[in-house]
Each structure stands twice: as C-alpha cells, then as structure tokens.
Enzyme design. Structure first.
Site, PDB file in Angstrom:
ATOM      1  N   HIS B 118       0.865  -1.182   0.000  1.00 25.06           N
ATOM      2  CA  HIS B 118       0.000   0.000   0.000  1.00 25.06           C
ATOM      3  C   HIS B 118       0.905   1.236   0.000  1.00 25.06           C
ATOM      4  O   HIS B 118       1.951   1.235   0.644  1.00 25.06           O
ATOM      5  CB  HIS B 118      -0.863   0.004   1.263  1.00 25.06           C
ATOM      6  CG  HIS B 118      -1.374   1.373   1.631  1.00 25.06           C
ATOM      7  ND1 HIS B 118      -0.852   2.111   2.676  1.00 25.06           N
ATOM      8  CD2 HIS B 118      -2.339   2.137   1.070  1.00 25.06           C
ATOM      9  CE1 HIS B 118      -1.483   3.269   2.749  1.00 25.06           C
ATOM     10  NE2 HIS B 118      -2.388   3.321   1.799  1.00 25.06           N
ATOM     11  N   ARG B 122       0.146  12.557  -0.801  1.00 28.00           N
ATOM     12  CA  ARG B 122      -0.919  13.557  -0.974  1.00 28.00           C
ATOM     13  C   ARG B 122      -0.481  14.970  -0.554  1.00 28.00           C
ATOM     14  O   ARG B 122       0.422  15.129   0.272  1.00 28.00           O
ATOM     15  CB  ARG B 122      -2.153  13.144  -0.176  1.00 28.00           C
ATOM     16  CG  ARG B 122      -1.869  12.955   1.300  1.00 28.00           C
ATOM     17  CD  ARG B 122      -2.980  12.197   2.037  1.00 28.00           C
ATOM     18  NE  ARG B 122      -2.614  12.019   3.446  1.00 28.00           N
ATOM     19  CZ  ARG B 122      -1.938  10.980   3.915  1.00 28.00           C
ATOM     20  NH1 ARG B 122      -1.569  10.006   3.125  1.00 28.00           N
ATOM     21  NH2 ARG B 122      -1.617  10.919   5.191  1.00 28.00           N
ATOM     22  N   HIS B 182      -7.526  -4.415  18.329  1.00 29.58           N
ATOM     23  CA  HIS B 182      -8.268  -5.604  18.775  1.00 29.58           C
ATOM     24  C   HIS B 182      -7.544  -6.905  18.445  1.00 29.58           C
ATOM     25  O   HIS B 182      -7.923  -7.962  18.947  1.00 29.58           O
ATOM     26  CB  HIS B 182      -9.707  -5.592  18.253  1.00 29.58           C
ATOM     27  CG  HIS B 182      -9.836  -5.748  16.768  1.00 29.58           C
ATOM     28  ND1 HIS B 182      -9.926  -4.684  15.907  1.00 29.58           N
ATOM     29  CD2 HIS B 182      -9.892  -6.851  15.990  1.00 29.58           C
ATOM     30  CE1 HIS B 182     -10.028  -5.126  14.668  1.00 29.58           C
ATOM     31  NE2 HIS B 182     -10.012  -6.436  14.687  1.00 29.58           N
ATOM     32  N   ARG B 270     -15.979   8.588  -3.387  1.00 29.82           N
ATOM     33  CA  ARG B 270     -16.423   7.579  -4.348  1.00 29.82           C
ATOM     34  C   ARG B 270     -16.149   6.185  -3.768  1.00 29.82           C
ATOM     35  O   ARG B 270     -15.013   5.729  -3.727  1.00 29.82           O
ATOM     36  CB  ARG B 270     -15.678   7.776  -5.671  1.00 29.82           C
ATOM     37  CG  ARG B 270     -16.177   6.862  -6.771  1.00 29.82           C
ATOM     38  CD  ARG B 270     -15.559   7.240  -8.097  1.00 29.82           C
ATOM     39  NE  ARG B 270     -16.040   6.369  -9.148  1.00 29.82           N
ATOM     40  CZ  ARG B 270     -15.406   5.276  -9.558  1.00 29.82           C
ATOM     41  NH1 ARG B 270     -14.260   4.919  -8.979  1.00 29.82           N
ATOM     42  NH2 ARG B 270     -15.908   4.534 -10.528  1.00 29.82           N
TER      43      ARG B 270
END
Lengths: 316, 316
Positions: B118, B122, B182, B270
């Site tokens: 990943h 930005r 978790h 989107r």
C-alpha cells in the site's frame, strides 16, 4: 428471581434451544456430514479495573452440511461502564456499574439459496436504569419473496400480543439500522430491531421481558423453515459468486457501522466472539454495479428501497 | 506553477509510471496473460454545496498473471471542508475551502509468497494551511526478512538526503498507525508514514514537496524487485489459506481504523475507489491462534512486536 437472573437464564436457554434446532436441520440434510456446535467458555476481565467481570459461552459450528459457519454467543458480563459508553447512553454519573446479558447469533449457510440470518436479544442494567434490546434480520442472496414474507410474518406474530404498534415500528427501525450509507442500500430484507425498551418506563420492564422472550422464541420458526425449504436446491456458480460479493457488503456494514461490533472492539470485548459475525469466505471486486442479471437486480431493488412485506399479496 | 499545480502533476505522473512498472512485471511473468490497467474517470460533487469539485482517475488491474487485484488512484478535489473535518484538522473557521490531490494504491498479488503493498502520497490545502502526507507499507503472508529489509532500505535511501531523522521517525509512525488494537498486531512489516508536513512550517513546504516526491519515486524500486524475486515460486495450499485469513485482518484494519477510508466514506467519497483497497478474496475463521506452523508463527511474532529491520545483520 430478579429480572437480571431471569434474563440471564432466558438468554442462556435460548442459546441452547437455537443450537439444538440448527443441529437438527444439519442432521436432516445429511446424517453423515451434519455439523455440530463446539463450545468455548471465556471469562471477561474489566478493561478499567482489571477485575473479573463475568464471561460467556461461544458456540460455533463450522463446515456443516448446510451451514458454512455459525456462531451463537451467550454472555453475562458486569463491571464499570467506560466513560465513552456512559456518554452514549446519556447516563452521566462519573462512574457507573453495569450488567449486560444476551444472546447473539449470525449464521452463514453455504448455499447462496439459503439466506444469512442475524439475531440478538439482550438485557442491560446501568446504575438505576434497565432495558431490553434485540432483533432479527434476514439477508438473502437470491430473493424469494415468500421467504421474506414468512420471516416477517413470524416476527409479527411474536410482536402482536404485546402491541399492534410494535411490529410496524420495529420493522422500520430495522430497515433504518441496517442501512449502509456508502452503498445506499440495506444489508438485507430486514426484520425487527428494538432498543432501550423500559429505560424510560421501568414500570413496563416485565412487559418488555415477555416481549423480548416472545420475539426470541419466534426466531427458530422464522428462520429454519426457510432453510429447510431451500437447502436441497442446486445453485449456479454465478449465484455463489454473487453471494460472496454480497457478503462483502455484510462485512462493510458490520465493521464500519454496527454499534455492537464497534462497542465490543473499543471496550476490549473478546475479538473472536465479536467478529464471529463475519462470513467465512468473502469477495470484493471493483465494479459500480453488482447485479449482473434480472434476479440479482430484483434483490438490489429491494435493498435500495425497503419493502413492506406484509402488505404484499401472499402469492406474489 | 503553484505548489498545488506542481503537486497535482507530480501525483498524476506517479500514477502513470507506477502503473507502467506494474504492467511490465505482468509481462515478464507471462506475456500471454499479462494484466493491464483499465481507467475510470470520475467527477466529484461537493456533498455540502452540490457543486462540482474536481475528480479523479481510478486505474484498476484485475486477474493478472501476478496481481489478483490492484488499484492505483489519482485524484484532485476541492470544495468546502465539512465541519467535522475542520475539527479534526484543528482549523476552526466556520467555513473553509480545501484542495486535495494525491495518489493512492493497494496491490494484492495472487501468490501468498508475494506481499501486498500500500502506498499513498498527498498534498492538502485548507484555508491558509498546506501540508504533505504519505507513506508506503508492506504486508507479507510469508515472512522473508530479506524482503522486509530491502523495502525499508529503499525507503530509507529516499528519506536520508532530506534528514537522517526522517526514516527512523516515520518508520515508527508507520508501525503505530498500522497497529490493529483488537488483534494486538500490526498490519504488516511496516514502512514509512508521515502527515501534516509543512502545516506548521510553511517555509519548508518546498522541502517537503521534494521529500514526498523522493519517497513516492522510490516506491517502484522498493516493491517490484521483491515481486520479481518471489513471483515464480510455488506455494502450498496452506500458504494460500493463511494469506486469505491474513487478508481478513487487512480488511479489519481498513474498515475499522483507517482514517482515509473512514473520512472517504463519511464525506461521500467515491465508494468504489475508496474500497478498492479491500482484497479480492478473503476468509474469516473462528480461532484464537491463526498461526499453524513455525513459519506462520515467525510472521505473527514480527507483527506483534515491530522489528527495526535496518539494524538487523543483512544476511539473517
């Protein structure tokens, strides 16, 4: 016995009878490969105080003849309510003790012709407040209107003796609760959903105990006849694919929006029991329209715009 | 050209070169079945004003020879920042305009021997503030320490010319960001993660532009050599199963905790482009321990306790 004790017993015996009913359907489908629930007892440690705070019994069936994965959880826990949860419940006492007991289940059948089902019934006490909550909802992958009608009829029958207003009200709350905003659709064809019953009317707690018991006990008749009706049908590879893609939406709802899941994960609940609701096998695919044929499109329409199942003529 | 325009061009051309590099690996693996990116252009409508507010280009590769699913998104959007987001950014102006541009990608290879990756880079402007953010992180299903070291080395090389403090700092932030509370484990073996660079130091924005460019441009060399090294290896059915189960944790992180996903879904982004990060095929299974053998246990150990990859001896 106190309401607390009676609720604990009610939900514990509900767990037992639901598991038995599910196992008997497994046996009907295939005596040889029938799935059986295994049991997992766990103890809760209070996240704030480190004290023991009750526990539960998780019952799980995997790889059955009908059910790919199913979990039926019972728990009875107590402790100190985290401040964030006090705020949510609009009970601002600085420090408050709580007790919660309930049964919660999600069943994922293998066949895309057999719908997924979820149900949850619970009793909560915080400080001087007490209330019941719960509901049951159906998530089909192939739309059979008869099945949706049957499911809603059984739930309505269990509500009506308590008030004729309950079913329409809680049916609507169910559609609202299981709406997935980013998909602009509901998770399934609904059912009933109710919460905080008795919180502001303590004099009616006995009434709501009986109501919750009635809805909970209707679950087996609401769901299993649908399973028995559909479990021998052959399905197509595309139906299976569509089921796996739709299960993705189920995951999206549970992880992004479901209050129980978020509360459970945030307050250090038992992860395995909380995420037992997630389907065993899931697919995601980049595409704007999931539905690839008329049958799938009919299901999507119903998810985009909830149907008032019980005012449909019975033989659609 | 303004920083805004230069950032937009930077991220748009990054999308292009990353897609080309990925396609060239597809071709190396199998000229006949090589996957190709398709393009999907979309326009954004401001949720508050209903005005057009920029848009983006989603590029998706499905069912390739190496990559089961990959999405590389570019977007450049502008509009009125929702109040909830103003609060999060600690910019309380009542009403504020924003501009955001970036490239974001998630690649899910088919083979469990090839890690998922990943990355996201930005640039953001709100009112008089501007800043850069981004990062890249690796999620293996079989632990090869060499691969983790290579990935981190390339990222470090891209950071060091700007400050020797950046890599250690942003490596640590990455481990913290991708922690799944978790599960008490990280999503993968980390990488770097940075945000708000320049928000309080506008005089350094040019420096951070060059820094973000450098890290972004290192992505192809950090990731693709690992892919080329592992893509011809045979894998076992259990490795595949373990990959599908670990992908479940990937989904849990993205849907429950990832800020970008939550912000995107909450502000009417989107959906298809936001959830492109979810793996194509996923499994969940009720069990307390995922790892079933020594190799899996080694991976889990590294996820439970992040490793300082670059101080390991190179030939572990």
């Amino acid at each position: 016995m106190s309401l607390k004790e009676r609720s604990r017993h009610l939900f514990s015996s509900m767990q037992q009878s639901i598991c038995e009913a599910i196992e008997s359907v497994e046996t009907k489908k295939s005596a040889n490969t029938a799935g059986r629930f295994r049991s997992d007892e766990w103890a809760r440690v209070d996240t704030l105080t480190g004290d023991h705070g009750g526990g539960g019994l998780s019952r799980v069936l995997s790889g059955g003849a009908v059910f790919e994965q199913g979990g039926v959880n019972f728990s009875a826990v107590h402790g100190t309510l985290p401040p964030i949860m006090q705020k949510k419940l609009e009970i601002d006492k600085g420090s408050a003790d709580f007790f919660a007991t309930g049964v919660s289940l999600v069943i994922h059948p293998f066949s895309p012709r057999v719908p997924t089902v979820h149900a949850n019934f619970r009793y909560f006490e915080v400080d001087s407040y007490a209330w019941f909550g719960g509901g049951a909802d159906l998530t089909p992958y192939v739309l059979y209107e008869d099945d949706a009608i049957h499911f809603h009829e059984e739930l309505k029958k269990s509500c009506d003796p308590f008030s004729s207003e309950y079913y329409p009200l809680f049916k609507k709350e169910c559609d609202q609760y299981f709406f997935i905003p980013h998909r602009k659709e509901t998770r399934g064809v609904g059912g009933v959903f109710f919460d905080y019953l008795g919180k502001s009317e303590p004099e009616k707690l006995e009434h709501f105990f009986n109501f919750t018991k009635s809805v909970g006990e209707s679950f087996v008749n609401a769901y299993l006849p649908i399973v028995e009706k559909r479990m021998h049908e052959e399905w197509t590879p595309r139906e299976k694919e569509f089921q796996l893609l739709r299960r993705g939406r189920y995951v999206e709802f549970n992880l992004v929006y479901d209050r129980g899941t978020q509360f459970g994960l945030a307050t250090g609940g038992r992860t395995e029991s909380i995420l037992m609701s997630l389907p065993p096998e899931v697919r995601w695919q980049y595409e704007n329209e999931l539905a690839k044929n008329e049958s799938e499109e009919r299901l999507m329409e119903v998810l985009r715009c909830p149907v008032d199942w019980l005012s449909l003529p019975v033989n659609v």
